[in-house]
Design a protein around this motif. Structure first.
Motif, PDB file in Angstrom:
ATOM      1  N   GLY A  61      -1.011-102.743  91.729  1.00  0.00           N
ATOM      2  CA  GLY A  61       0.100-102.008  92.201  1.00  0.00           C
ATOM      3  C   GLY A  61       1.336-101.771  91.209  1.00  0.00           C
ATOM      4  N   GLY A  62       1.591-102.934  90.759  1.00  0.00           N
ATOM      5  CA  GLY A  62       2.773-102.778  89.553  1.00  0.00           C
ATOM      6  C   GLY A  62       2.386-102.190  88.404  1.00  0.00           C
ATOM      7  N   LEU A 100       4.096 -98.394  87.322  1.00  0.00           N
ATOM      8  CA  LEU A 100       4.628 -98.420  85.763  1.00  0.00           C
ATOM      9  C   LEU A 100       4.169 -97.181  85.155  1.00  0.00           C
ATOM     10  CD1 LEU A 100       4.804-102.023  84.562  1.00  0.00           C
ATOM     11  CD2 LEU A 100       6.734-100.736  85.220  1.00  0.00           C
ATOM     12  N   ILE A 101       2.966 -96.902  85.289  1.00  0.00           N
ATOM     13  CA  ILE A 101       2.328 -95.453  85.003  1.00  0.00           C
ATOM     14  C   ILE A 101       2.752 -94.507  85.794  1.00  0.00           C
ATOM     15  CG2 ILE A 101       0.129 -94.061  84.839  1.00  0.00           C
ATOM     16  CD1 ILE A 101      -1.142 -97.175  84.463  1.00  0.00           C
ATOM     17  N   TYR A 102       3.036 -94.423  86.885  1.00  0.00           N
ATOM     18  CA  TYR A 102       3.448 -93.475  87.778  1.00  0.00           C
ATOM     19  C   TYR A 102       4.873 -93.785  88.235  1.00  0.00           C
ATOM     20  CZ  TYR A 102      -1.397 -91.929  87.450  1.00  0.00           C
ATOM     21  OH  TYR A 102      -2.497 -91.644  86.767  1.00  0.00           O
ATOM     22  N   THR A 103       5.957 -93.745  87.487  1.00  0.00           N
ATOM     23  CA  THR A 103       7.141 -94.425  87.800  1.00  0.00           C
ATOM     24  C   THR A 103       7.794 -93.337  88.927  1.00  0.00           C
ATOM     25  OG1 THR A 103       8.326 -93.457  85.840  1.00  0.00           O
ATOM     26  CG2 THR A 103       7.594 -95.534  85.995  1.00  0.00           C
ATOM     27  N   LEU A 120       6.661-106.044  91.616  1.00  0.00           N
ATOM     28  CA  LEU A 120       5.179-106.069  92.258  1.00  0.00           C
ATOM     29  C   LEU A 120       4.564-107.018  91.091  1.00  0.00           C
ATOM     30  CD1 LEU A 120       4.365-102.707  93.928  1.00  0.00           C
ATOM     31  CD2 LEU A 120       4.664-105.001  94.997  1.00  0.00           C
ATOM     32  N   LEU A 121       4.582-106.430  89.711  1.00  0.00           N
ATOM     33  CA  LEU A 121       3.764-107.208  88.868  1.00  0.00           C
ATOM     34  C   LEU A 121       4.081-108.683  88.663  1.00  0.00           C
ATOM     35  CD1 LEU A 121       2.123-106.401  86.189  1.00  0.00           C
ATOM     36  CD2 LEU A 121       4.045-106.162  84.868  1.00  0.00           C
ATOM     37  N   VAL A 161      10.374 -98.287  88.294  1.00  0.00           N
ATOM     38  CA  VAL A 161      10.228 -99.326  87.129  1.00  0.00           C
ATOM     39  C   VAL A 161      10.826-100.618  87.669  1.00  0.00           C
ATOM     40  CG1 VAL A 161      10.970-100.127  84.739  1.00  0.00           C
ATOM     41  CG2 VAL A 161      10.444 -97.785  85.120  1.00  0.00           C
ATOM     42  N   PHE A 162      11.798-100.621  88.232  1.00  0.00           N
ATOM     43  CA  PHE A 162      12.248-102.020  88.746  1.00  0.00           C
ATOM     44  C   PHE A 162      11.139-102.584  89.963  1.00  0.00           C
ATOM     45  CE2 PHE A 162      16.924-101.093  87.812  1.00  0.00           C
ATOM     46  CZ  PHE A 162      16.714-101.353  86.390  1.00  0.00           C
ATOM     47  N   PHE A 163      10.994-101.694  90.917  1.00  0.00           N
ATOM     48  CA  PHE A 163       9.858-101.960  91.827  1.00  0.00           C
ATOM     49  C   PHE A 163       8.636-102.267  91.440  1.00  0.00           C
ATOM     50  CE2 PHE A 163       7.206-100.298  95.356  1.00  0.00           C
ATOM     51  CZ  PHE A 163       7.677-101.163  96.195  1.00  0.00           C
TER      52      PHE A 163
END
Length: 192
Positions: free
Chosen positions: A28-29, A33-36, A163-164, A157-159
């Motif tokens: 999910g992270g 990051l790919i689809y911010t 998750l990552l 990005v923060f979210f």
């Protein structure tokens, strides 16, 4: 002996579930990051629903305790949560812009306080505090310079990073826990 074997297997499965959950969060992270832009919108919608559901639960709780001295406080807080949830759900882009501005201002003030504090105090962590302050100040400036366009990706990005890193942490705990269980378990009780 059979009890211990069952406990070891049960504990080992629990740690495997942590690894699985961690892997899902990492995926999910990375996708976030790919689809911010999608991650930002998703986080705003989740935030809105959490506020709305929390407000309804708070209102039900307040009604349940209506004879209490804090009844009206509970009703007001619940109503504010419900109202905020509705606003966030109806205007996720505007909410993202507002929260991005707020985050940028927090970075700016936090960075400034760390910079000034490190120079004034000159404690044992002087260098690290100075670097943290400069980084916070720079991050705040970078977000503000591109605002409101930055609100489309900053929160996503923060979210996604949250998750990552949460996922990586769960994976590490799960793998480490399984290793500890296998080291502590007697040789005939070790899971296969």
């Amino acid at each position: 002996m059979a009890d211990t074997t069952q406990d070891v297997k049960k504990l080992s499965r629990s740690f495997a579930r942590l690894v699985l959950l961690g892997a899902i969060l990492v995926i999910g992270g990375v996708v976030g990051l790919i689809y911010t832009g999608v991650a930002t919108l998703t986080s705003m919608l989740l935030f809105g629903w959490l506020l709305l559901i929390g407000g309804v639960v708070g209102l039900l709780n307040a009604v349940q305790w209506r004879k209490s001295n804090y009844f009206w406080l509970g009703v007001v807080v619940a109503a504010l949560n419900i109202a905020a949830g509705v606003v966030v759900l109806r205007h996720p882009e505007g909410t993202a812009q507002t929260l991005t501005m707020f985050a940028a201002l927090l970075f700016l003030t936090g960075g400034l306080f760390r910079l000034v504090g490190s120079v004034v105090v000159r404690g044992p962590q002087f260098g690290w505090t100075l670097v943290q302050g400069a980084f916070g100040l720079l991050l705040g400036i970078l977000v503000l310079v591109d605002w409101p366009e930055s609100s489309r990706y900053v929160l996503g990005v923060f979210f996604s990073l949250a998750l990552l890193f949460d996922g990586l942490g769960l994976i590490a705990i799960g793998i480490g826990g399984r290793r500890v269980v296998s080291m502590v378990a007697e040789p005939e009780n070790r899971p296969e």
